[in-house]
Design a protein around this motif. Structure first.
Motif: not given
Length: 281
Positions: A115-121, A190-193
């Protein structure tokens, strides 16, 4: 059907049939089984019966629709086209509109994207023992409500303010059910934020034995094109894979949405059909 995929599609059918049975009453009507939820929660659908000798008929569809109306349920039907190909024409003959969604599975030979390669959130899996679990669940649901009200991948204006306006407090029974499902390994969220903006994207997974479906992945329109949906999906996929889930799949809302999941490691194997009455304009 591709013989190489026959076992895979059989596993998917057993999953689709098993998921609603913990919370719904199963009623058989000819070649269809209607899952009628008992109590509060998202209503289920009708699907082809696992043990049916023939495809569902037009009469079966009419019978189930009458029963759905009687129970106050959405007239919703779901099936996999490769497993029940004749149902597409039958559903259309019944006046139903059919969404044909790309059906995708996680490549068993590939590691889901980091996931860290897909977004900085940051993306996190919800913890049922955390003090803020109730708020997290409410936020996950609100993000989905706002995101799906403007379906697709195009950015828009709706953001944290609209999410907050859509948030509702969950009752104790709903939270207890959510905690129990997570504890039993049947559900994952899961949540991204960010600390400043709160939840911007969310998703969940339902699991039965070694098969799981990722669903409800949504991003607030104001936060789109930042890799959030892909990162949420990757987080869920990696967590499921680490827990020993052998088959992870999902249905994409469109070809554009499917491209998001290709980045994570999913590949298309078929078509999931979702039918409902044609909207009157």
């Amino acid at each position: 059907m591709d013989p190489a995929h026959r076992d895979l599609f059989d596993r998917l059918e057993r999953f689709y049939d098993a998921v609603p049975r913990d919370a719904a009453r199963a009623e058989e009507h000819g070649g269809l089984v209607l899952f009628a939820r008992e109590g509060a929660g998202w209503p289920f659908y009708a699907r082809p019966r696992l043990d049916a000798d023939t495809p569902p008929s037009l009469a079966d569809l009419h019978t189930v629709r009458e029963r759905q109306r009687e129970l106050g349920l959405p007239e919703a039907f779901e099936w996999v086209h490769e497993t029940t190909p004749d149902l597409l024409a039958t559903a259309r003959a019944a006046g139903l509109s059919v969404l044909q969604a790309p059906l995708m599975v996680l490549d068993p030979q590939a590691e889901p994207s980091d996931p860290a390669t897909l977004t900085d959130v940051p993306v996190r899996v919800l913890d049922p023992d955390a003090p803020g679990f109730a708020l997290d669940v409410a936020a996950r649901r609100a993000v989905a409500a706002v995101g799906f009200s403007a379906a697709g991948t195009v950015p828009g204006d709706a953001g944290p303010a609209e999410r907050d306006a859509a948030m509702t407090e969950l009752d104790v029974a709903a939270l207890d059910e959510e905690r129990a499902a997570i504890a039993a390994g049947r559900r994952l969220s899961a949540v991204a934020g960010t600390p400043d903006d709160g939840a911007l994207a969310s998703g969940m997974a339902m699991r039965v034995d070694d098969v799981a479906e990722i669903a409800g992945v949504a991003t607030l329109p104001a936060a789109r094109r930042r890799g959030l949906a892909a990162a949420v999906t990757a987080t869920l996929a990696r967590t499921l894979r680490a827990a020993g889930t052998d088959l992870v799949f999902l249905s994409a809302g469109s070809e554009d949405v499917a491209r998001i999941y290709l980045r994570v490691g999913f590949r298309r194997i078929g078509t999931a059909c979702i039918a409902e009455p044609t909207a009157l304009i």
